[in-house]
Design an enzyme around this catalytic site. Sequence first.
Site, short mmCIF file in Angstrom:
data_model
loop_
_atom_site.label_atom_id
_atom_site.label_comp_id
_atom_site.label_asym_id
_atom_site.label_seq_id
_atom_site.Cartn_x
_atom_site.Cartn_y
_atom_site.Cartn_z
N GLY A 177 0.81 -1.21 0.00
CA GLY A 177 0.00 0.00 0.00
C GLY A 177 0.84 1.25 0.00
N ASN A 178 0.21 2.36 0.26
CA ASN A 178 0.93 3.63 0.31
C ASN A 178 0.40 4.46 1.47
OD1 ASN A 178 -1.27 5.55 -0.69
ND2 ASN A 178 -1.22 4.02 -2.32
N ARG A 179 1.00 5.61 1.70
CA ARG A 179 0.74 6.36 2.92
C ARG A 179 -0.39 7.39 2.80
NH1 ARG A 179 5.91 9.01 4.19
NH2 ARG A 179 4.76 9.80 5.98
N SER A 180 -1.15 7.34 1.73
CA SER A 180 -2.23 8.32 1.59
C SER A 180 -3.34 8.05 2.61
CB SER A 180 -2.80 8.25 0.17
OG SER A 180 -3.86 9.17 0.05
N ALA A 234 -4.41 7.91 -4.18
CA ALA A 234 -3.08 7.41 -4.54
C ALA A 234 -3.27 5.96 -4.97
CB ALA A 234 -2.14 7.50 -3.35
#
Length: 224
Positions: free
Chosen positions: A33-36, A100
Amino acid sequence: ALAVLAPKDLLGKRIVITAGGTREPLDPVRFIGNRSSGKQGVALALAASARGADVTLIGANLEVHAPDAVHVEHVSTTLELRDAVAGAAASADIVIMAAAVADYRPEAVAEGKIKKETQGDTLQLTLVKNPDILHGLAEARQPGQVLVGFAAETESDRDALLALGRAKILRKGADVLVLNTVGWTEGFATDGNTVVVINAAGDIVGEAAGTKASVANSILDTLV
Ligand code: CTP
Ligand code: CA
């Protein structure tokens, strides 16, 4: 109070906003995943709704509460986001891709938990490219529909950031691109944001810094 004071300059406009970050499962317990956090997209949904728009918020793993005033659909993976956006975008005047999106997903998702015992000292993952949702929307766009992308870049030099944005908006086929700088401590899950907004010609059509709510309203001012 905000809703009362807001100009109703988006009355009757149908706006689809994606927010958050997509996650791609590796096995039943893990994901890439990502940090959004979804804060900027949720702020946009709230602001657009206060200004009279009919808002559909498509949230990917939101870390903030989705506003009650807007229609919300929750998704997790990029393919789920693509399908939800495709359904909602058909009748939208404006689509804002603030989410994101994971560029790649694991080629295979393990049925059960991946165990160290069956792996060596290194674990190799094969990832496949996800579809580009914004590019797909641009290819299928109805006349008059406005497509807005977001680009979070680690480039902090303003001219270099603008150059990346100008190349990106052309590649994507979007009408408007909201650019900001992100880093280890900047941009994600914070309460503030600083953005530069460009159009397809590469001109700067907006700039904003402040809370994500005030940045949301500035972006909407540009779109109006
Ligand atoms: N986006 C999308 N589908 C993808 C990837 C991105 O719709 N598979 C959208 C994002 O929601 C955002 C815009 O495209 O509005 C720009 O995303 P960004 O990640 O900056 O662009 P990429 O083309 O993926 O380029 P990069 O290699 O810089 O990640
Ligand atoms: Ca990307």
